[in-house]
Design an enzyme around this catalytic site. Sequence first.
Site: not given
Ligand code: SAH
Length: 209
Positions: A62
């Site tokens: 993000s």
């Molecule tokens: N906070 C992270 C955001 C990553 S993007 C950062 O800043 O690096 C969102 C993440 O949510 C991705 O890695 C994706 O694989 C994960 N995600 C999507 N659906 C999910 C679910 N149902 N349970 C757990 N993680 C999930």
Amino acid sequence: MDRFADLRLKMVETQIESRGVKDARLLEALRRVPRHLFVPENRRAEAYEDEPLAIGEGQTISQPYIVAFMTEALKLRGRERILEIGTGSGYQTAVLAELAAEVFSVEVIGELSRRAREELAGLGYGNIRFQTGDGSRGWAENAPYDGIIVTAAAEDIPAALPPQLKDGGRLILPVGIGAQVLVLIVRKGKKFHRTELLSVRFVPLVTVA
Ligand code: SAH
């Protein structure tokens, strides 16, 4: 000073303080956490820019301001137990681990979870527990939580999450498909107060059958 420390100070000043984030402990944590270690090696020069970046597996880290904004909404003082859904790169996880007592982080993509664990262990964080799986169910064994943060967008608030909040606990998450908004839920006894805070764009929350 590492060569990224200067970029980090500028990031906090020009992208985060300038937009109104005030929590002093949070600003300190953002000046400390080495964000460049959470992006792919060939993107490190861009790690402190004012945007999200691809981290592989179709996912993103993000934008720094969004990490700051969502974290500030949790109002952390240091004693909290936090659930994070969407470990991704692990950067948001590190910021939470700096500011709360315990962080429980769930990621649905095994490879991302594995990489984040390795990075966070290497940095010495000992107050994080990880799980690979569908975080839309929360993590009931460790509930209730003072705060829950979801970093992927669902059409509606996953029903399992609000009941895993303590009384007074706070849940922040992006809601919507296409046009999304950050929603804050604050639990007051049996009531859940909802506020809409900011337009955002997140990757979709995957639901596993
Ligand atoms: N906070 C992270 C955001 C990553 S993007 C950062 O800043 O690096 C969102 C993440 O949510 C991705 O890695 C994706 O694989 C994960 N995600 C999507 N659906 C999910 C679910 N149902 N349970 C757990 N993680 C999930």
